[in-house]
Write a protein that holds these residues in place. Structure first.
Motif, PDB file in Angstrom:
ATOM      1  N   ASN A 134       0.833  -1.187   0.000  1.00 15.68           N
ATOM      2  CA  ASN A 134       0.000   0.000   0.000  1.00 15.68           C
ATOM      3  C   ASN A 134       0.871   1.241   0.000  1.00 15.68           C
ATOM      4  O   ASN A 134       1.845   1.335   0.765  1.00 15.68           O
ATOM      5  CB  ASN A 134      -0.923   0.014   1.215  1.00 15.68           C
ATOM      6  CG  ASN A 134      -1.898  -1.145   1.207  1.00 15.68           C
ATOM      7  OD1 ASN A 134      -2.476  -1.451   0.169  1.00 15.68           O
ATOM      8  ND2 ASN A 134      -2.071  -1.799   2.345  1.00 15.68           N
ATOM      9  N   VAL A 164       0.714   5.211   0.475  1.00 17.04           N
ATOM     10  CA  VAL A 164      -0.081   6.343   0.949  1.00 17.04           C
ATOM     11  C   VAL A 164       0.437   7.612   0.304  1.00 17.04           C
ATOM     12  O   VAL A 164       1.646   7.863   0.278  1.00 17.04           O
ATOM     13  CB  VAL A 164      -0.018   6.446   2.484  1.00 17.04           C
ATOM     14  CG1 VAL A 164      -0.830   7.640   2.975  1.00 17.04           C
ATOM     15  CG2 VAL A 164      -0.515   5.158   3.125  1.00 17.04           C
ATOM     16  N   SER A 200       1.522  11.378  -0.818  1.00 16.68           N
ATOM     17  CA  SER A 200       2.276  12.453  -0.180  1.00 16.68           C
ATOM     18  C   SER A 200       2.544  13.539  -1.203  1.00 16.68           C
ATOM     19  O   SER A 200       2.539  13.300  -2.408  1.00 16.68           O
ATOM     20  CB  SER A 200       3.597  11.933   0.385  1.00 16.68           C
ATOM     21  OG  SER A 200       4.398  11.389  -0.655  1.00 16.68           O
ATOM     22  N   VAL A 245      -5.875  14.105  -2.486  1.00 17.29           N
ATOM     23  CA  VAL A 245      -5.330  12.917  -1.817  1.00 17.29           C
ATOM     24  C   VAL A 245      -5.247  11.798  -2.850  1.00 17.29           C
ATOM     25  O   VAL A 245      -6.155  11.665  -3.688  1.00 17.29           O
ATOM     26  CB  VAL A 245      -6.229  12.480  -0.638  1.00 17.29           C
ATOM     27  CG1 VAL A 245      -5.702  11.206  -0.006  1.00 17.29           C
ATOM     28  CG2 VAL A 245      -6.309  13.590   0.407  1.00 17.29           C
ATOM     29  N   TYR A 298      -3.878   7.464  -3.444  1.00 20.94           N
ATOM     30  CA  TYR A 298      -3.553   6.214  -2.741  1.00 20.94           C
ATOM     31  C   TYR A 298      -3.423   5.114  -3.791  1.00 20.94           C
ATOM     32  O   TYR A 298      -4.177   5.087  -4.764  1.00 20.94           O
ATOM     33  CB  TYR A 298      -4.677   5.868  -1.752  1.00 20.94           C
ATOM     34  CG  TYR A 298      -4.355   4.740  -0.797  1.00 20.94           C
ATOM     35  CD1 TYR A 298      -3.828   5.001   0.460  1.00 20.94           C
ATOM     36  CD2 TYR A 298      -4.595   3.412  -1.147  1.00 20.94           C
ATOM     37  CE1 TYR A 298      -3.538   3.970   1.349  1.00 20.94           C
ATOM     38  CE2 TYR A 298      -4.303   2.379  -0.272  1.00 20.94           C
ATOM     39  CZ  TYR A 298      -3.775   2.667   0.979  1.00 20.94           C
ATOM     40  OH  TYR A 298      -3.487   1.642   1.844  1.00 20.94           O
ATOM     41  N   ARG A 327      -8.809  13.036   3.201  1.00 22.84           N
ATOM     42  CA  ARG A 327      -8.213  11.980   4.015  1.00 22.84           C
ATOM     43  C   ARG A 327      -9.270  11.049   4.600  1.00 22.84           C
ATOM     44  O   ARG A 327      -9.013   9.854   4.783  1.00 22.84           O
ATOM     45  CB  ARG A 327      -7.364  12.599   5.122  1.00 22.84           C
ATOM     46  CG  ARG A 327      -6.072  13.202   4.588  1.00 22.84           C
ATOM     47  CD  ARG A 327      -5.143  13.640   5.701  1.00 22.84           C
ATOM     48  NE  ARG A 327      -3.852  14.065   5.178  1.00 22.84           N
ATOM     49  CZ  ARG A 327      -2.866  14.538   5.929  1.00 22.84           C
ATOM     50  NH1 ARG A 327      -3.026  14.655   7.235  1.00 22.84           N
ATOM     51  NH2 ARG A 327      -1.712  14.900   5.369  1.00 22.84           N
ATOM     52  N   ALA A 360      -9.974   8.634   1.821  1.00 21.08           N
ATOM     53  CA  ALA A 360      -8.849   7.737   1.574  1.00 21.08           C
ATOM     54  C   ALA A 360      -8.721   6.693   2.673  1.00 21.08           C
ATOM     55  O   ALA A 360      -8.351   5.539   2.418  1.00 21.08           O
ATOM     56  CB  ALA A 360      -7.557   8.546   1.465  1.00 21.08           C
ATOM     57  N   LYS A 361      -9.036   7.073   3.907  1.00 21.70           N
ATOM     58  CA  LYS A 361      -8.961   6.123   5.018  1.00 21.70           C
ATOM     59  C   LYS A 361      -9.960   4.990   4.819  1.00 21.70           C
ATOM     60  O   LYS A 361      -9.643   3.816   5.048  1.00 21.70           O
ATOM     61  CB  LYS A 361      -9.236   6.857   6.333  1.00 21.70           C
ATOM     62  CG  LYS A 361      -9.067   5.998   7.568  1.00 21.70           C
ATOM     63  CD  LYS A 361      -9.275   6.812   8.839  1.00 21.70           C
ATOM     64  CE  LYS A 361      -9.119   5.934  10.081  1.00 21.70           C
ATOM     65  NZ  LYS A 361      -9.323   6.733  11.331  1.00 21.70           N
ATOM     66  N   ALA A 369      -8.705   2.743   1.914  1.00 21.35           N
ATOM     67  CA  ALA A 369      -7.547   1.916   2.250  1.00 21.35           C
ATOM     68  C   ALA A 369      -7.928   0.615   2.943  1.00 21.35           C
ATOM     69  O   ALA A 369      -7.180  -0.367   2.889  1.00 21.35           O
ATOM     70  CB  ALA A 369      -6.579   2.709   3.126  1.00 21.35           C
TER      71      ALA A 369
END
Length: 336
Positions: free
Chosen positions: A2, A4, A6, A160, A162, A189, A192-193, A196
């Motif tokens: 995975n 994440v 940035s 964001v 991912y 976020r 995205a959380k 994920a």
């Protein structure tokens, strides 16, 4: 595996004093991410040569840095980006060609110090990519690239992204939280959380999970893709104005999103399926990037590394009035 998202760290290269700063910054980033003294020294040497090359042939440009998550540890990515004309690629690749005030080891020697080295240069400028991994890292390069920049270099970014790799499957996400700044970032976020947790889940259910977790935020535009290398197919689901394209050497297909705002209101997001996509490029981007780009205007660019493609598109098509993200993924079943 995975990855994440940035932000891209941008170092301006406009005078010789900034070469040393670029070297130290790159070396520190490597040391912070587990590189030993010898490997961090390679990073420092490559950063020096890339920054010096920008100053010599372009007089000014940028060095883009990021740490690359790897199956075990991290790599370091550096991209030298400029808008100069007349970059003499063959001369710069020759060993001993001095870029001015450096050891003059040449980009050819630099390419042998790096695990990944790629270049694209034309009349609009040049982008040089170097990826370095610790000597103990024998895993293959993961062929994706991203260029992500916040408006006015704000530490908060409403965009964001991912990436998830699982065997021969890849799932990629881009969210653009409404507006920009901290509240937009909070919306992105939150989505995205949720993504994920189950990036390969049923697309309709996955979008609903993200919607639920984004309620109470500003909401945002959301798009994700799920590539199945075994079936050679891709599923796309999108709500709002995230742009997406599937690109082969001879053709391009736009991927259609539904209207709405995830976290606020949208109709059921029916996914779309695409067959025979192995070997294609997937390009996803927020509306901080103009949509009028066409890779056919850049001969040979489609065959360059995804990180080079992402940087070229951001350099030439960023609107400059919003957060901007370009994510480029090579769809390859070889990860299985």
């Amino acid at each position: 595996m995975n990855i994440v998202g940035s932000l891209t760290q941008v170092l301006p290269i406009e005078d010789s004093s900034q070469i040393g700063h670029a070297r130290r910054t790159a070396q520190q980033l490597a040391e912070q991410h587990g590189f030993d003294e010898r490997d961090a020294g390679r990073v420092a040497l490559v950063a020096t040569e890339l920054a010096s090359n920008v100053l010599k042939h372009a007089t000014h440009g940028e060095l883009h840095l990021r740490a690359l998550p790897r199956p075990a540890g991290f790599g370091i990515e550096m991209l030298a980006v400029d808008r100069a004309q007349g970059f003499d690629l063959q001369a710069c690749l020759a060993d001993g060609f001095s870029t001015g005030g450096t050891q003059g080891i040449g980009l050819g020697a630099i390419s042998r110090l790096t695990e990944v080295f790629d270049v694209y240069a034309d009349a609009r400028g040049a982008v040089l990519l170097a990826r370095l991994y610790p000597r103990t890292d024998r895993e293959p390069d993961i062929r994706y690239g991203v260029s992500q920049h916040s408006l006015h270099d704000d530490p908060a970014c409403g965009d964001v992204w991912y990436l998830a790799y699982e065997g021969a499957s890849i799932s990629a996400l881009v969210i653009d939280g409404l507006g920009h700044g901290e509240e937009a970032e909070r919306a992105g976020r939150a989505g995205a959380k949720a993504f994920a947790l189950t990036p390969f889940a049923d697309p309709v259910m996955l979008m609903e999970d993200m919607h639920r977790d984004m309620i109470g935020t500003r909401g945002g535009a959301v798009a994700f893709t799920q590539f199945d290398g075994r079936r050679d197919s891709l599923t796309f689901a999108g709500v709002g104005n995230i742009g997406a394209s599937l690109i082969a050497a001879d053709k391009s297909r736009g991927l259609a999103s539904h209207p709405g705002i995830v976290g606020v209101q949208y109709r059921k997001a029916r996914p779309f399926d695409y067959a025979h996509v192995n070997g294609h490029l997937l390009i996803m981007y927020s509306d901080g990037l103009q949509s009028r780009w066409n890779l056919q205007d850049y001969p040979g660019l489609v065959h360059r590394h995804p990180a080079v493609i992402a940087s070229v598109l951001h350099r030439d098509f960023s609107r400059g009035r919003d957060d901007a993200t370009v994510l480029v993924v090579a769809l390859e079943a070889a990860h299985g």
